[in-house]
Scaffold this active site. Structure first.
Site, PDB file in Angstrom:
ATOM      1  N   ASP A  66       0.822  -1.202   0.000  1.00 51.74           N
ATOM      2  CA  ASP A  66       0.000   0.000   0.000  1.00 51.74           C
ATOM      3  C   ASP A  66       0.861   1.259   0.000  1.00 51.74           C
ATOM      4  O   ASP A  66       2.094   1.179   0.107  1.00 51.74           O
ATOM      5  CB  ASP A  66      -0.972  -0.018   1.197  1.00 51.74           C
ATOM      6  CG  ASP A  66      -0.306  -0.416   2.511  1.00 51.74           C
ATOM      7  OD1 ASP A  66       0.935  -0.412   2.583  1.00 51.74           O
ATOM      8  OD2 ASP A  66      -1.025  -0.727   3.468  1.00 51.74           O
ATOM      9  N   ASP A 135      -8.258  -1.972  13.886  1.00 55.05           N
ATOM     10  CA  ASP A 135      -9.644  -2.191  13.456  1.00 55.05           C
ATOM     11  C   ASP A 135      -9.779  -3.422  12.559  1.00 55.05           C
ATOM     12  O   ASP A 135     -10.802  -3.624  11.921  1.00 55.05           O
ATOM     13  CB  ASP A 135     -10.187  -0.948  12.733  1.00 55.05           C
ATOM     14  CG  ASP A 135      -9.393  -0.609  11.469  1.00 55.05           C
ATOM     15  OD1 ASP A 135      -8.399  -1.322  11.166  1.00 55.05           O
ATOM     16  OD2 ASP A 135      -9.768   0.346  10.768  1.00 55.05           O
ATOM     17  N   HIS A 137      -7.856  -4.103   9.891  1.00 55.53           N
ATOM     18  CA  HIS A 137      -7.488  -3.928   8.479  1.00 55.53           C
ATOM     19  C   HIS A 137      -6.192  -4.661   8.140  1.00 55.53           C
ATOM     20  O   HIS A 137      -5.332  -4.867   9.002  1.00 55.53           O
ATOM     21  CB  HIS A 137      -7.431  -2.457   8.063  1.00 55.53           C
ATOM     22  CG  HIS A 137      -6.257  -1.662   8.548  1.00 55.53           C
ATOM     23  ND1 HIS A 137      -6.382  -0.537   9.330  1.00 55.53           N
ATOM     24  CD2 HIS A 137      -4.930  -1.789   8.337  1.00 55.53           C
ATOM     25  CE1 HIS A 137      -5.202  -0.022   9.572  1.00 55.53           C
ATOM     26  NE2 HIS A 137      -4.291  -0.767   8.984  1.00 55.53           N
ATOM     27  N   GLU A 142      -9.817  -1.063   4.911  1.00 57.17           N
ATOM     28  CA  GLU A 142     -10.539  -0.725   6.134  1.00 57.17           C
ATOM     29  C   GLU A 142     -11.831  -1.544   6.238  1.00 57.17           C
ATOM     30  O   GLU A 142     -12.271  -2.151   5.248  1.00 57.17           O
ATOM     31  CB  GLU A 142     -10.852   0.776   6.132  1.00 57.17           C
ATOM     32  CG  GLU A 142      -9.610   1.663   6.203  1.00 57.17           C
ATOM     33  CD  GLU A 142      -8.993   1.739   7.603  1.00 57.17           C
ATOM     34  OE1 GLU A 142      -9.102   0.761   8.366  1.00 57.17           O
ATOM     35  OE2 GLU A 142      -8.397   2.784   7.923  1.00 57.17           O
TER      36      GLU A 142
HETATM   37  N1  LIG Z   1      -0.996   0.152   6.149  1.00 59.30           N
HETATM   38  C1  LIG Z   1      -0.341  -0.289   7.329  1.00 59.30           C
HETATM   39  C2  LIG Z   1      -0.694  -1.715   7.563  1.00 59.30           C
HETATM   40  O1  LIG Z   1      -0.192  -2.500   6.497  1.00 59.30           O
HETATM   41  C3  LIG Z   1      -0.115  -2.172   8.883  1.00 59.30           C
HETATM   42  O2  LIG Z   1      -0.417  -3.523   9.055  1.00 59.30           O
HETATM   43  C4  LIG Z   1      -0.710  -1.375  10.000  1.00 59.30           C
HETATM   44  C5  LIG Z   1      -0.279  -1.836  11.379  1.00 59.30           C
HETATM   45  O3  LIG Z   1       0.898  -1.200  11.764  1.00 59.30           O
HETATM   46  P1  LIG Z   1       1.811  -1.640  12.962  1.00 59.30           P
HETATM   47  O4  LIG Z   1       2.485  -2.887  12.546  1.00 59.30           O
HETATM   48  O5  LIG Z   1       2.769  -0.517  13.119  1.00 59.30           O
HETATM   49  O6  LIG Z   1       0.939  -1.821  14.134  1.00 59.30           O
HETATM   50  O7  LIG Z   1      -0.286  -0.044   9.781  1.00 59.30           O
HETATM   51  C6  LIG Z   1      -0.667   0.559   8.553  1.00 59.30           C
HETATM   52  O8  LIG Z   1      -1.997   0.889   8.630  1.00 59.30           O
END
Ligand SMILES: N[C@@H]1[C@@H](O)[C@H](O)[C@@H](COP(=O)(O)O)O[C@@H]1O
Length: 259
Positions: A66, A135, A137, A142
């Site tokens: 992404d 949440d 995702h 989302e």
């Molecule tokens: N787009 C990314 C996701 O791909 C990732 O999984 C999420 C969780 O991040 P973290 O691993 O820092 O909790 O963060 C962002 O939203």
């Protein structure tokens, strides 16, 4: 889904790196799916260390999940930069083989379509790393995302913007829009490894592992994936009803069987 509960981030990093190393030894031209956020960082640290010991990425390629829309070129928090800084610059993967959605183009639908075609032309993703939003995702899909979705533009919910504000100077700097591989795109990867640590992920982990498959919890689509591995620390696993069963299953797994 295989659920593996481990002691901490280092162990999670090592086990995911083991799977990637085994893949590269079996298939040097493997296609890796890269995630951002903090969860995959121990995996990238471990792979960088193994590269120092000779693990070869020269024939591999990579696709990021992404990207934010609208960040200026070279912004340190654009996922293109994060992927480069945290991983690809630290191993010998060819820069031209590292791909990510482009959040700066005028024609976003065309760029999304081209990204899908590039993944297909590379033969599809062999191993996709995933983090998990609080949440539920994955990527930036989302709640409410279609299980059939492909790469497209999405709006972030406020909870995600707040969660990600720690990477920026303030909440107002966090973009509202992103481009993300769709849930259908992610489901096309031959193996997915989702990493989640910390108590703030416990509810989302419980929902997607043991709750119903529902668009309100996008990661729950992985219940339909034929080869999904979930690596958790104790805190992230703390809401799971069947935690003891998952531990027992993993501890009694034959040593020759990888993830
Ligand atoms: N787009 C990314 C996701 O791909 C990732 O999984 C999420 C969780 O991040 P973290 O691993 O820092 O909790 O963060 C962002 O939203």
């Amino acid at each position: 889904m295989e659920i593996v509960i481990l002691g901490g981030r280092r162990q999670i990093g090592r086990l995911a790196a083991d799977a990637i190393e085994q893949l590269l030894r079996r298939k040097p031209e493997a296609v890796l799916g890269l995630a951002t956020g903090s969860s995959p960082l121990p995996v990238y640290d471990e792979l960088a260390a193994r590269h120092e010991q000779g693990l070869d990425f020269s024939r591999a390629s990579a696709f990021a999940l992404d990207e934010y829309v609208g960040l200026p070129a070279g912004h340190p928090e654009s996922y293109r930069e994060v992927v480069r800084r945290e991983f690809t610059n630290r191993v010998n993967i060819a820069p031209e083989n590292v791909h990510g959605p482009d959040g700066r183009v005028d024609d976003i639908p065309a760029a999304c379509e081209a990204y899908e075609q590039a993944i297909a032309a590379a033969g599809g993703v062999d191993l996709q790393l995933l983090g998990l939003g609080t949440d539920g995702h994955i990527g930036f899909n989302e709640p409410g995302s279609s299980f059939a979705s492909r790469t497209r533009i999405k709006s972030l919910v406020e909870q995600t913007r707040r969660d990600n504000a720690r990477f920026f100077n303030s909440l107002s700097e966090v973009p509202h829009h992103v481009i993300t591989q769709g849930l259908g795109t992610i489901m096309g990867a031959r193996h997915v490894i989702l990493l989640a640590t910390g108590a703030q992920k416990a509810q989302a982990v419980r929902d997607f592992v043991e709750g119903p498959v529902a668009a309100i919890c996008p990661a729950s689509v992985l219940q339909f994936h034929p080869h999904a591995t979930v690596l958790l620390d104790e805190a992230a696993a703390s809401g799971l009803k069947l935690a003891d069963f998952y531990r027992h299953t993993y501890e009694n797994k034959p040593a020759w069987q990888g993830l």
